[in-house]
Design a protein around this motif. Structure first.
Motif, PDB file in Angstrom:
ATOM      1  N   ALA D 180       0.814  -1.246   0.052  1.00 50.45           N
ATOM      2  CA  ALA D 180       0.080  -0.007   0.135  1.00 50.45           C
ATOM      3  C   ALA D 180       0.878   1.229  -0.074  1.00 50.45           C
ATOM      4  CB  ALA D 180      -0.813   0.110   1.172  1.00 50.45           C
ATOM      5  N   GLY D 181       1.817   1.276   0.843  1.00 53.84           N
ATOM      6  CA  GLY D 181       2.857   2.512   0.744  1.00 53.84           C
ATOM      7  C   GLY D 181       3.712   2.803  -0.454  1.00 53.84           C
ATOM      8  N   ILE D 182       4.165   1.506  -0.907  1.00 50.62           N
ATOM      9  CA  ILE D 182       4.795   1.637  -2.130  1.00 50.62           C
ATOM     10  C   ILE D 182       3.878   2.280  -3.192  1.00 50.62           C
ATOM     11  CG2 ILE D 182       5.686   0.332  -4.230  1.00 50.62           C
ATOM     12  CD1 ILE D 182       7.657   0.177  -1.965  1.00 50.62           C
ATOM     13  N   ASP D 183       2.515   1.839  -3.331  1.00 53.36           N
ATOM     14  CA  ASP D 183       1.416   2.575  -4.355  1.00 53.36           C
ATOM     15  C   ASP D 183       1.589   3.947  -3.936  1.00 53.36           C
ATOM     16  OD1 ASP D 183       1.006   0.464  -5.768  1.00 53.36           O
ATOM     17  OD2 ASP D 183      -1.072   0.394  -5.418  1.00 53.36           O
ATOM     18  N   SER D 184       1.392   4.255  -2.868  1.00 57.38           N
ATOM     19  CA  SER D 184       1.205   5.814  -2.354  1.00 57.38           C
ATOM     20  C   SER D 184       2.369   6.625  -2.704  1.00 57.38           C
ATOM     21  CB  SER D 184       0.926   5.912  -0.919  1.00 57.38           C
ATOM     22  OG  SER D 184       0.015   5.183  -0.317  1.00 57.38           O
ATOM     23  N   GLN D 185       3.642   6.033  -2.531  1.00 55.10           N
ATOM     24  CA  GLN D 185       4.766   6.868  -2.922  1.00 55.10           C
ATOM     25  C   GLN D 185       5.031   6.668  -4.552  1.00 55.10           C
ATOM     26  OE1 GLN D 185       8.166   6.688  -0.557  1.00 55.10           O
ATOM     27  NE2 GLN D 185       7.007   7.980   0.559  1.00 55.10           N
ATOM     28  N   THR D 186       4.339   5.908  -5.308  1.00 49.77           N
ATOM     29  CA  THR D 186       4.530   5.690  -6.593  1.00 49.77           C
ATOM     30  C   THR D 186       3.571   6.927  -7.123  1.00 49.77           C
ATOM     31  OG1 THR D 186       5.012   3.456  -6.528  1.00 49.77           O
ATOM     32  CG2 THR D 186       4.533   4.325  -8.512  1.00 49.77           C
ATOM     33  N   PHE D 187       2.542   6.861  -6.494  1.00 46.80           N
ATOM     34  CA  PHE D 187       1.326   7.978  -6.815  1.00 46.80           C
ATOM     35  C   PHE D 187       1.979   9.317  -6.853  1.00 46.80           C
ATOM     36  CE2 PHE D 187      -1.883   4.715  -5.973  1.00 46.80           C
ATOM     37  CZ  PHE D 187      -1.938   3.969  -7.157  1.00 46.80           C
ATOM     38  N   ASP D 188       2.713   9.674  -5.644  1.00 42.14           N
ATOM     39  CA  ASP D 188       2.964  10.905  -5.219  1.00 42.14           C
ATOM     40  C   ASP D 188       4.442  11.247  -5.861  1.00 42.14           C
ATOM     41  OD1 ASP D 188       0.919  10.924  -3.494  1.00 42.14           O
ATOM     42  OD2 ASP D 188       1.810  10.418  -1.685  1.00 42.14           O
ATOM     43  N   PHE D 189       5.433  10.339  -5.866  1.00 41.60           N
ATOM     44  CA  PHE D 189       6.598  10.646  -6.516  1.00 41.60           C
ATOM     45  C   PHE D 189       7.030   9.997  -7.606  1.00 41.60           C
ATOM     46  CE2 PHE D 189       6.902  10.811  -1.584  1.00 41.60           C
ATOM     47  CZ  PHE D 189       7.470  11.806  -1.502  1.00 41.60           C
ATOM     48  N   GLY D 190       6.298   9.022  -8.088  1.00 41.93           N
ATOM     49  CA  GLY D 190       6.608   8.304  -9.046  1.00 41.93           C
ATOM     50  C   GLY D 190       7.504   7.029  -8.805  1.00 41.93           C
ATOM     51  N   ALA D 191       7.989   7.113  -7.623  1.00 42.62           N
ATOM     52  CA  ALA D 191       8.564   5.793  -7.232  1.00 42.62           C
ATOM     53  C   ALA D 191       8.900   5.980  -5.607  1.00 42.62           C
ATOM     54  CB  ALA D 191       9.968   5.441  -7.924  1.00 42.62           C
ATOM     55  N   ALA D 192       9.306   4.852  -4.840  1.00 39.79           N
ATOM     56  CA  ALA D 192       9.704   4.971  -3.537  1.00 39.79           C
ATOM     57  C   ALA D 192      11.070   5.187  -3.560  1.00 39.79           C
ATOM     58  CB  ALA D 192       9.133   3.752  -2.631  1.00 39.79           C
ATOM     59  N   VAL D 193      11.659   6.351  -2.961  1.00 40.19           N
ATOM     60  CA  VAL D 193      12.878   6.473  -3.161  1.00 40.19           C
ATOM     61  C   VAL D 193      13.280   7.264  -1.782  1.00 40.19           C
ATOM     62  CG1 VAL D 193      15.242   7.372  -4.117  1.00 40.19           C
ATOM     63  CG2 VAL D 193      13.300   6.679  -5.451  1.00 40.19           C
ATOM     64  N   ALA D 194      14.077   6.709  -0.673  1.00 44.19           N
ATOM     65  CA  ALA D 194      14.111   7.377   0.392  1.00 44.19           C
ATOM     66  C   ALA D 194      15.761   7.969   0.476  1.00 44.19           C
ATOM     67  CB  ALA D 194      14.068   6.261   1.666  1.00 44.19           C
ATOM     68  N   ASN D 195      15.756   8.899   1.212  1.00 39.78           N
ATOM     69  CA  ASN D 195      17.004   9.345   1.493  1.00 39.78           C
ATOM     70  C   ASN D 195      17.994   8.235   2.321  1.00 39.78           C
ATOM     71  OD1 ASN D 195      15.871  11.870   0.861  1.00 39.78           O
ATOM     72  ND2 ASN D 195      16.351  12.790   2.982  1.00 39.78           N
ATOM     73  N   ASP D 196      19.197   8.722   1.841  1.00 42.31           N
ATOM     74  CA  ASP D 196      20.345   7.791   2.771  1.00 42.31           C
ATOM     75  C   ASP D 196      19.929   7.758   3.981  1.00 42.31           C
ATOM     76  OD1 ASP D 196      22.407   6.337   3.822  1.00 42.31           O
ATOM     77  OD2 ASP D 196      23.766   7.361   2.136  1.00 42.31           O
ATOM     78  N   PRO D 197      19.638   6.633   4.807  1.00 38.70           N
ATOM     79  CA  PRO D 197      19.285   6.617   6.218  1.00 38.70           C
ATOM     80  C   PRO D 197      20.388   7.295   7.135  1.00 38.70           C
ATOM     81  CG  PRO D 197      19.732   4.224   5.382  1.00 38.70           C
ATOM     82  CD  PRO D 197      19.493   5.322   4.279  1.00 38.70           C
ATOM     83  N   GLU D 198      21.663   6.983   6.562  1.00 34.51           N
ATOM     84  CA  GLU D 198      22.890   7.624   7.302  1.00 34.51           C
ATOM     85  C   GLU D 198      22.752   9.053   7.599  1.00 34.51           C
ATOM     86  OE1 GLU D 198      26.739   5.532   6.473  1.00 34.51           O
ATOM     87  OE2 GLU D 198      25.408   4.293   5.219  1.00 34.51           O
ATOM     88  N   VAL D 199      22.047   9.795   6.686  1.00 36.00           N
ATOM     89  CA  VAL D 199      21.974  11.167   6.757  1.00 36.00           C
ATOM     90  C   VAL D 199      20.788  11.560   7.811  1.00 36.00           C
ATOM     91  CG1 VAL D 199      21.464  13.292   5.073  1.00 36.00           C
ATOM     92  CG2 VAL D 199      22.594  11.319   4.426  1.00 36.00           C
ATOM     93  N   MET D 200      20.114  10.727   8.461  1.00 40.28           N
ATOM     94  CA  MET D 200      19.223  10.932   9.281  1.00 40.28           C
ATOM     95  C   MET D 200      19.701  12.062  10.376  1.00 40.28           C
ATOM     96  SD  MET D 200      16.191   8.347  10.263  1.00 40.28           S
ATOM     97  CE  MET D 200      17.475   6.754  10.409  1.00 40.28           C
ATOM     98  N   VAL D 201      20.924  11.829  10.598  1.00 40.05           N
ATOM     99  CA  VAL D 201      21.493  12.531  11.615  1.00 40.05           C
ATOM    100  C   VAL D 201      21.594  14.006  11.465  1.00 40.05           C
ATOM    101  CG1 VAL D 201      23.342  10.907  12.749  1.00 40.05           C
ATOM    102  CG2 VAL D 201      23.796  12.144  10.825  1.00 40.05           C
ATOM    103  N   LYS D 202      21.305  14.444  10.104  1.00 41.70           N
ATOM    104  CA  LYS D 202      21.305  15.898   9.913  1.00 41.70           C
ATOM    105  C   LYS D 202      19.862  16.433  10.051  1.00 41.70           C
ATOM    106  CE  LYS D 202      24.607  15.710   6.140  1.00 41.70           C
ATOM    107  NZ  LYS D 202      25.207  16.185   4.960  1.00 41.70           N
ATOM    108  N   ALA D 203      19.005  15.513  10.303  1.00 38.06           N
ATOM    109  CA  ALA D 203      17.433  16.110  10.572  1.00 38.06           C
ATOM    110  C   ALA D 203      17.500  16.954  12.016  1.00 38.06           C
ATOM    111  CB  ALA D 203      16.529  14.994  10.868  1.00 38.06           C
ATOM    112  N   LYS D 204      16.454  18.070  12.086  1.00 38.51           N
ATOM    113  CA  LYS D 204      16.798  18.792  13.082  1.00 38.51           C
ATOM    114  C   LYS D 204      15.463  18.288  14.001  1.00 38.51           C
ATOM    115  CE  LYS D 204      19.674  22.326  12.777  1.00 38.51           C
ATOM    116  NZ  LYS D 204      20.594  21.571  11.844  1.00 38.51           N
ATOM    117  N   TYR D 205      14.540  17.525  13.156  1.00 39.49           N
ATOM    118  CA  TYR D 205      13.384  16.979  13.877  1.00 39.49           C
ATOM    119  C   TYR D 205      13.068  15.646  13.294  1.00 39.49           C
ATOM    120  CZ  TYR D 205       8.809  17.479  15.994  1.00 39.49           C
ATOM    121  OH  TYR D 205       7.657  17.606  17.023  1.00 39.49           O
TER     122      TYR D 205
END
Lengths: 267, 196, 259, 730
Positions: D180-205
């Protein structure tokens, strides 16, 4: 349980043997004249009981044949001390049995033996007087272990003499008093545990919830009543009453020891 | 001046520990332990440690106490407290009497049913001497376990006692814990509740 | 005879093996130069006409034991699963013949059961697989480590100890690392091999006794008892009695009590 | 004693003579030079191929040909030199006595009467069955495949290739986990592509929404801990106070299945207070006006609070904090989309991230999954093409999430080509699919079932032939994560145990036999070594991307990272029809959903079964793997159901009591664990396969589909968390 059972048997038998020796020594040396045959047979019985205790105790080791290594920590370990003193006790029983001829010899050897026995019981009690088991970490352990020497021990001697000499030595006053103390100790123990750490409170709960505890109380009370009855009647009692008494205290103290181990809740 | 002797101790960061037992299993694997033997233990501790309920764990092993009860109980002298703080069990000496297990307030020593001897953590003393960290330390995916020198750390930032962990003063447990921080919990009221 | 008894009584302790492998190894190297399968048919034929030396009862016992070890090893390797009834009949008779030498009740009971139970041969394979092979969880796993280390895993300390023993005797599994070294059929075959070699070099007899004491005695009887708990198959039960009986005979001879 | 007389002795033994003729005279032993006995030690790179975010690169220590220890590969900055608890059990996994050792045939399904067969016999039996089916039906369509995620080594796709090379077949399609989530992201973005999780440290929130990385992605959890220590505020939204939530700064105990309402409520507040990023929307998206109008006209924070159970002021604060933090990241877990409105919820959350301009930003994103890193050639799969003459003209697809029911429907319908043969690989469908009773019936309706596995399980029990599969340490492999951007190589560490073979070797073996029996009946190549297959998998441009000269260069570090995904979509090139982020998706509408990320009502709670059942992942297992191992059992071996004290009190249940949890389709009896960490109106049973215990969370599960999934994955997903039960003390 199998593991704890070897400890139950060892501590119970060793303490009974020590108590029995002390009793026999006092009678033999200070009170009544007993025939040498009876004395020797009784002493051999005590030695035999001690030997059984030792053999059983070895079986609770993972490596029974390495038991000698248990002598290596005398400076710190009460277990080592117990393991040193109990054989010393046995050795002196042996000396007393075969080499004590004069009263002076009997006194010296007898007292030495009694001291080693007492130190053994003290050492055993100290093994268990440890903070990791709050229920054991108080004077009741020492009291309970000495009572095992003082109650079944003399009655064993009484029974042996009754069988060998065909006469009953009158211990009724002593038995009544000690049985009363043993009864009292149960109450003291439960109240001490209940006012202790949570683990001790849990132990108290386990203790009083166990049917064994109540059987123990009942047998002790019966022993107290039986000895008290003959005390009032000023009668020594017969072989069968002594046998009954012995059976009662054996059951009481043995159950008591099982309960001691099974209700010892670890921190 | 001679350098002060190190006093090694485990420091467990409860804010990081997720109770996964990776420490227990990697240790078991590295030392080829009998499956019933765990040199580390991960236990749940009070859900209310920080006030609002949440999942909290403590991972402990041998606490390498200052006054080790095992060493006093052991009749063979198999336990020695090394100068660096580690309590080491000499299995060659052990005769499997199990008194140490009874005496240890933390129930640390365990009976190996095959060797018929006791077994416990030695803080990977051989690794430490070779300049490596213990296996649990290098295995923990959350890096929640560390080795510290008790002479160096700021004791005000850590605690030695936790619910479900025996009073550290009895034997002078050397293990220290960093307490978890509190989490703000928002739990909405659920209307269907009364109809259950 | 006397000399042999003296040899059989000498013991190699585990300690000796551990601390002094070089000594053992040198001895072994001097004694055996080439690998032979326990039964080398070519050689048998070549020597067909040779006259037998006077039969030494002790050595006869060795050969008979060897025969039983090889029978049991073949059984546990699964090689006897597909043989027909007639072959079972013949084998059963032969086993009885070997067993009769020992005058041991359990062994005889075992061989009797094997003869009587040839009808169970039809279900033998299914029962055998259920107990010893799989694919379901093994009901009576024929691996030493399972009995000594609970059902942990193969190739841990217990298996490696068996491997080390093989290596000290200069052997290694053909299927090394593909099958655990402590499978019963390997251990039995190895015992048979040591016995055979001991006919020429008493060092192997010492190794043989040490192997029994350090390995087979540690678990085989428990395994046999477990087998009988888990199956009613007469053939397998018979084999379990035979094997347990053999262990008891060995224990008696070596004066090693079961703990 | 002379050698002559000794040999004569031996000859004297009738048994030895007779035995010599049975099973060959070869010894199991060979002679070695004793000096050589000492074992050699080596370290090789392995790769965990399990269905897991973390897909770790492993260093395996091998001594004398046996595995001694496994640990994480330091060269892989995501694995970070550490494994999870499951990974550390691998030595126990490889050497478990429970492994399937030989090819075996069962006399009668479920009878337990197994006979050992050789690989040649197995290939022969299977090949003849295939040819027989082909002859009778003129197509291989009666052969079905049910394979999924037990092993994500790319070489395992050989199973699909193998079936294709027989002809057109019937396939279990789709995925139970995330569609279901793959479909959603495909509708919204055209594909499911996440940021490199190692970059999560850069998030402020960081909002972790419906995921529990503390149990299912420990290395990501480690990154989150690092972020937290850097000052990132961590908010976890989940109906269960998970271990991840327990590490958060703030935990929002949302009412299950209402995540979309919370996202929309937050968006409304952000819109009302002009905290949204109009510039980003104008530049990068379509349909934003319609979306904002939907918020204006249909959504209030009060409504969201009513729906979700989250107080108004909390929603407002969350919205304010999230919108103010730059960058702010959202991690969307798979839990929140396992509902009948799960796809819609994911779209609402995507929209929240997009309207605040957090897309295409390192440390931001609406991170769900990535399918980018599967940069393989899929040579093992494409090597199989249907031979000439199959009349079917195409594969027949069944929904993996309702496979047994669909098999039964086909086999009960005389009009359809029946399913006569089933191949199961990398899967234990009887234990892991919902409605096990239907699975049994479906299996009964199939003539011939082959299962390739390492372990004996419920599915093997219902099979005719079982084939022993090698573990990861016994064969080559290549794995890539659906979360991080590393590709790991798996080098054989040890020889295959017993007679086990990899799925790829099995594919080649069957092909060889088929062509012997009937030349040209199978197209699967049989002349390649496994290493050649590996080299075929890594495309030339892939190798160039890493600066490698040959594929073997990856063996130096065991792992290689695809760079360029610090901020997915930062190039603004979305793969939607419009090329923009689509708040309004015509594709979505065309697939039977709403064009806008509107709120879809959650499933109604049935009156007679008012308690919701969650069956999330278990920390000591992955589906049916790991919890059965001895080492795991020494830590934990008793399933339990988590119950809130209030519910427990109401039902008279105390901690440790046995309770009966019953759903529409089945029941389990399990120990109660009282905890404040679960909602009052729900219970939690973790899904796992315990060895020899008649327990499985899936006994309770009904095959209720989730709203989306069929667009991108072929089939709708499963509403695992829209399950309702009663709980009573036994």
């Amino acid at each position: 349980m199998e593991h704890a059972m070897t400890l139950v048997i060892f501590t119970f038998l060793s303490q009974m043997a020590i108590g029995a020796f002390a009793c026999l020594f006092f009678i033999d040396t200070y009170k009544e004249k007993i025939s040498e045959r009876s004395t020797v047979i009784s002493l051999i019985t005590i030695l035999a009981i001690s030997a059984v205790a030792v053999v059983v105790s070895v079986f609770h080791l993972g490596h029974p044949f390495a038991a000698y290594r248990a002598l290596l920590n005398f400076g710190a370990s009460w277990l080592t001390r117990e393991i040193v003193f109990f054989p010393l006790f046995m050795f002196f029983v042996l000396l007393y049995t075969f080499f004590a001829k004069t009263k002076a010899q009997k006194q010296i050897l007898g007292w030495t033996t009694v001291v080693f026995g007492a130190v053994t019981i003290f050492s055993t009690a100290m093994i268990y007087t440890i903070p990791s088991v709050p229920a054991w970490n108080n004077g009741t352990t020492l009291a309970a272990f000495f009572l095992t020497a003082l109650l079944p021990g003399p009655i064993l001697v009484q029974l042996l003499l009754a069988l060998l000499e065909k006469r009953t030595v009158n211990f009724n006053l002593y038995t009544t008093v000690v049985a009363f103390l043993a009864l009292l100790l149960n109450g003291v123990t439960v109240s001490v545990l209940k006012s202790g750490l949570p683990a001790a409170v849990e132990s108290a709960g386990l203790l009083t919830a166990s049917p064994l505890f109540w059987i123990k109380i009942a047998t002790l009370a019966a022993a107290f009543a039986l000895a008290g009855y003959f005390l009032l009647k000023k009668k020594a009692g017969t072989v069968s009453t002594v046998t009954t008494l012995f059976a009662l205290v054996i059951v009481a103290e043995f159950l008591g020891r099982i309960l001691f181990y099974s209700s010892g809740v670890h921190l | 001046m001679a350098k002060k002797q190190k006093r090694y101790a485990f420091l467990i960061n409860l804010e990081r520990c997720i109770g996964c037992n990776a420490c227990t299993v990697s240790c078991k694997s590295f030392y080829d332990l009998h499956p019933s033997i765990n040199r580390r233990f991960v236990r749940e501790t009070s859900e209310l440690l920080t006030g609002t309920p949440k999942r909290n764990y403590i991972s402990t092993s041998c606490n390498h106490c200052d006054r080790p009860a095992c060493a006093t109980a052991c009749p063979t002298g198999a336990y020695i407290k090394l100068d660096n703080g580690i309590v080491k069990h000499n299995q060659d000496r052990c005769i499997g009497c199990r008194m140490c297990a009874t005496a240890c307030p933390y129930g640390v020593p365990q009976f190996d049913p095959v060797k018929k001897k006791m077994d416990k953590c030695d803080m990977c003393v051989d690794r430490l001497e070779a300049g490596e960290q213990p296996i649990c330390v290098v295995s923990c995916p959350l890096e929640a376990i560390a080795i510290v020198d008790l002479n160096e750390i700021d004791e005000s930032q850590v605690v030695a006692d936790l619910p479900g962990f025996a009073d550290s003063s009895i034997t002078g447990s050397s293990t220290r814990f960093i307490l978890p921080k509190g989490t703000t919990v928002v739990r909405g009221g659920i209307k269907s509740w009364n109809t259950l | 005879m006397k000399k042999r008894r003296k040899q059989t009584q000498s013991r190699i302790s585990n300690e000796t093996l551990r601390t002094n492998p070089e000594r053992m190894v040198t001895k072994l190297e001097m004694s055996s130069n080439e690998m032979e399968t326990p039964v080398n048919e070519n050689e048998l034929q070549a020597n067909e006409t040779g006259t037998a030396a006077p039969v030494n009862p002790n050595e006869e016992k060795l050969v008979r034991k060897m025969a039983l070890y090889m029978f049991l090893a073949k059984f546990y390797s699964g090689n006897l699963l597909k043989i027909d009834r007639e072959m079972w009949n013949r084998l059963g008779d032969m086993v009885r013949e070997e067993v009769s030498f020992f005058d041991h009740e359990k062994m005889q009971q075992g061989s009797r059961m094997i003869i009587q139970a040839v009808n169970d041969a039809a279900e033998l394979e299914f029962d055998f697989n259920r107990l010893f092979v799989g694919p379901d969880r093994l009901e009576a796993a024929p691996y030493e480590s399972v009995y000594r280390g609970t059902e942990r895993a193969f190739m841990q300390a217990e298996t490696m100890a068996v491997r080390k023993f093989y290596e000290r005797a200069g052997l290694s599994l053909v299927n090394k690392n593909r099958e655990p070294d402590d499978h019963l059929s390997f251990e039995l075959e190895f015992a048979g091999y040591l016995l055979e070699e001991s006919l020429e070099d008493s060092v192997y007899y010492e190794l043989y006794e040490a192997f029994l004491r350090l390995h087979l005695f540690q678990w085989v009887e428990r395994h046999c008892e477990l087998v009988r708990e888990k199956t009613a198959n007469g053939l397998i039960t018979g084999v379990s009695y035979l094997l347990q009986g053999l262990m008891e005979v060995e224990r008696k001879q070596m004066n090693v009590l079961r703990r | 004693m002379s050698k002559v007389s000794r040999r004569t002795f031996l000859k004297g033994s009738a048994v030895l003579g007779a035995l010599a003729g049975i099973g060959g005279t070869a010894s199991s032993f060979k002679k070695i030079k004793p000096a050589k006995a000492a074992g050699k030690k080596k370290q090789v790179f392995s790769s965990c191929p399990r269905n897991c975010y973390d897909t770790c690169s492993i260093v395996t220590t091998v001594e004398d040909g046996t595995i001694k220890f496994v640990t994480g590969n330091m060269n892989n900055t995501y694995t970070n030199g550490r494994l999870c608890v499951k990974g550390y059990t691998y030595p126990n996994y490889v050497y478990s006595p429970d492994r399937i050792k030989y090819p075996m045939r069962q006399k009668e399904r479920g009878s337990g009467k197994w006979e050992r067969i050789s690989w040649d016999e197995a290939y022969d039996i299977i090949a003849k069955k295939i040819l027989e089916i082909k002859k009778e039906y003129g197509t291989t369509l009666p052969i079905a495949l049910n394979k999924y995620s037990g092993n994500f080594n790319v070489l395992n796709n050989a199973v699909e290739g193998m079936l294709s090379s027989w002809g057109y077949t019937t396939r279990a399609q789709g995925t139970p986990c995330w569609p279901a989530g793959i479909d959603s992201q495909t509708f919204d973005f055209g594909a499911a592509v996440a940021n490199d999780p190692e970059v999560m440290v850069k998030a402020k929130y960081l909002i972790v929404w419906g995921a529990n990385p503390a149990w299912t992605s420990v290395h990501s959890m480690s990154i989150i801990e690092r972020a937290k220590e850097n000052g990132t505020k961590i908010v976890v939204i989940d109906p269960i106070m998970t271990d991840t939530a327990s590490k958060a700064d703030e935990y929002i105990g949302i009412k299950a299945s209402t995540d979309g309402a919370l996202a929309l409520g937050m968006a409304k507040y952000i819109l009302d207070h002009n905290l949204h990023d109009m510039e980003w929307m104008k530049k990068n998206s379509i349909g934003y006006e319609e979306y904002l109008n939907y918020l204006r006209n249909n959504i209030t924070v009060e409504w969201a609070s009513e729906k979700t159970g989250v107080p108004v002021e909390v929603i407002e604060r969350l919205a304010r904090e999230y919108a103010a933090a730059k960058p702010a990241a959202i991690w969307l877990g798979y839990g929140l989309q396992r509902h009948t409105n799960g796809g819609a919820s994911v779209r609402a959350i995507d929209a929240l991230a997009a309207m605040t301009g957090n897309i295409g930003v390192a440390g931001g994103g609406a991170n769900y999954a990535q399918t980018e890193c599967y940069g393989f050639n899929y040579a093992v799969q494409s090597a199989g093409t249907p031979p000439e003459g199959d009349k079917a003209g195409g594969d027949r697809m069944l929904n993996m999430n309702n496979f047994p029911a669909q098999v039964l429907a086909i086999n009960n319908d005389p009009e359809q080509i029946p399913i006569k043969m089933l191949w199961v690989a990398c899967r234990n469908p009887i234990a892991q699919d919902p409605e096990a009773s239907v699975s049994y019936k479906a299996f009964e309706s199939i003539d011939f079932i082959v299962t390739a596995d390492l372990w004996f399980n419920e599915t093997v029990k219902q099979s005719d032939i079982v084939l022993p599969v090698s573990s990861i340490f016994e064969t080559w492999g290549l794995t890539a994560s659906y979360w991080h951007y590393w590709v790991n190589v798996n080098e054989p560490a040890i020889e295959p145990l017993y007679e086990s073979k990899s799925d790829l070797e099995i594919a080649m073996g069957i092909s060889k036999r088929l062509n012997e029996l009937e030349p040209g009946s199978c197209t699967y190549p049989t002349d390649r070594s496994i290493e050649e297959w590996i080299s075929n998998e890594l495309a030339d441009d892939f190798i160039k991307k890493f600066g490698f000269k040959t594929w073997r260069d990856i063996l130096e570090k065991g792992t290689a990272k695809v760079e360029g995904y610090e901020a997915a979509w930062s190039d603004g090139k979305f793969r939607t029809p419009s090329g923009k982020y689509e708040f309004l998706s015509e594709t979505c509408a065309a697939n039977g959903h709403h064009a806008l990320p509107v709120y879809v009502e959650e499933m109604e709670v049935p009156k007679d079964r008012p308690i919701r059942l969650f069956s999330p992942h278990w920390k000591y297992g992955l589906h049916s793997q790991f919890q059965n191992l001895e080492w795991m059992r020494s830590i934990h071996n008793e399933p339990f159901v988590e119950i809130h004290p209030a519910l427990a009190k109401k039902k008279g249940i105390e901690d440790g009591d046995m309770v009966r949890v019953e759903s529409e389709v089945g029941y389990v009896e399990v120990k109660a664990k009282i905890t404040h960490t679960v909602p009052k109106d729900a219970v939690v049973i973790y899904e796992a396969w315990y060895k020899e215990q008649n327990f499985n969370a899936n006994f309770l599960l009904k095959a209720t589909p989730s709203d989306m999934g069929s667009y991108a994955t072929g089939q709708a997903g499963l509403a695992f968390h829209d399950q309702f039960v009663t709980v009573e003390k036994i």
